[in-house]
Design an enzyme around this catalytic site. Sequence first.
Site, short mmCIF file in Angstrom:
data_model
loop_
_atom_site.label_atom_id
_atom_site.label_comp_id
_atom_site.label_asym_id
_atom_site.label_seq_id
_atom_site.Cartn_x
_atom_site.Cartn_y
_atom_site.Cartn_z
N SER A 36 54.59 74.52 36.97
CA SER A 36 55.04 73.43 37.83
C SER A 36 55.14 73.83 39.31
O SER A 36 55.91 73.23 40.05
CB SER A 36 56.41 72.91 37.36
OG SER A 36 57.38 73.94 37.44
N PHE A 106 56.77 75.99 32.94
CA PHE A 106 57.02 74.59 32.60
C PHE A 106 56.13 74.15 31.43
O PHE A 106 56.57 73.46 30.50
CB PHE A 106 56.76 73.75 33.85
CG PHE A 106 56.42 72.31 33.63
CD1 PHE A 106 57.42 71.37 33.42
CD2 PHE A 106 55.10 71.89 33.67
CE1 PHE A 106 57.10 70.03 33.24
CE2 PHE A 106 54.78 70.56 33.50
CZ PHE A 106 55.78 69.63 33.27
N ASP A 226 59.54 89.16 36.81
CA ASP A 226 59.47 87.72 37.08
C ASP A 226 60.74 87.27 37.80
O ASP A 226 61.84 87.41 37.27
CB ASP A 226 59.30 86.97 35.76
CG ASP A 226 58.90 85.51 35.92
OD1 ASP A 226 59.25 84.91 36.95
OD2 ASP A 226 58.24 84.98 35.01
N HIS A 254 55.51 86.38 38.01
CA HIS A 254 55.36 85.16 37.22
C HIS A 254 53.90 84.81 36.97
O HIS A 254 53.61 83.80 36.34
CB HIS A 254 56.07 84.01 37.95
CG HIS A 254 56.31 82.79 37.11
ND1 HIS A 254 56.97 82.84 35.91
CD2 HIS A 254 55.96 81.49 37.30
CE1 HIS A 254 57.04 81.63 35.40
NE2 HIS A 254 56.43 80.79 36.20
#
Length: 279
Positions: A36, A106, A226, A254
């Site tokens: 996202s 997401f 992350d 990430h």
Amino acid sequence: MATDNPEIGQRITTGNVETNFHDRGTGRPVLLLHGSGPGVSAWANWRLVIEGLAPQMRLLAPDLAGFGYSAVPADYRFSREGWLAQLVGFLDALGLDRVDVVGNSFGGSMALAMAIGHPERVRRLVLMGSVGVPFELTPGLDAVWGYTPSLEGMRELIGIFAFDQSRITDELVALRHAASTRPGVQDAYRRMFPAPRQRWVDAMAHDEAAVRGIRQPTLLIHGRDDRVIPLETSLTLLRWIDDAQLHVFGRCGHWTQIEHAAAFQRLLRDFLDADHADG
């Protein structure tokens, strides 16, 4: 829209969403669900995976409503239920009864939603830096969802995503900034995740009993460093999902599929090709 834009693929109607998607390769179908980040698209998220694994499998990468080049009505209400309906409609429109599902961040929550709500449609599950269980909103995720478009803001955001800061090139910053400022993109983004943002972490989390009920073989992948989604989320999923395994990459943020592209693709290929009893 320019036809030479690699982010634009095919289009298919799924309910009241005109879904932009990519369909590459042949063989067992694999559904790739993006994250996202601002200006994200399925192609931006999964390009390296699509290019690397299309010779071995059929890769399907849709832009979820509000992201990329999928089109929604002006009054569209963004929700986990709405995105799930889009995905089920997408599989129905393509005539696919059962797929492997790979979810990033997401997209991991949406992969879990499919496995929980439509278990017969999911063969195996891969969750990378996944949302979908309770956790405290990180400063990194708050910055991602609270992004206000600017070149410097995008540079800082990419710095949060990546462990290797040498990846933050002027070209990448300019491309992602341009994607985040296309007409309508920022308006949709603001409507999805307004402050206070802990409520959206909670809204994307699934009930513990429902997650524990997942029976599909599941591969969890996470970057140790992350700063957006904490490693603890994957450790929770490892405890809750019975047939699960976890691979953690050190020196990785990430962007596992980008920062460790070759190793990520090997993990994905080996797991999806493994001879599980569920076939």
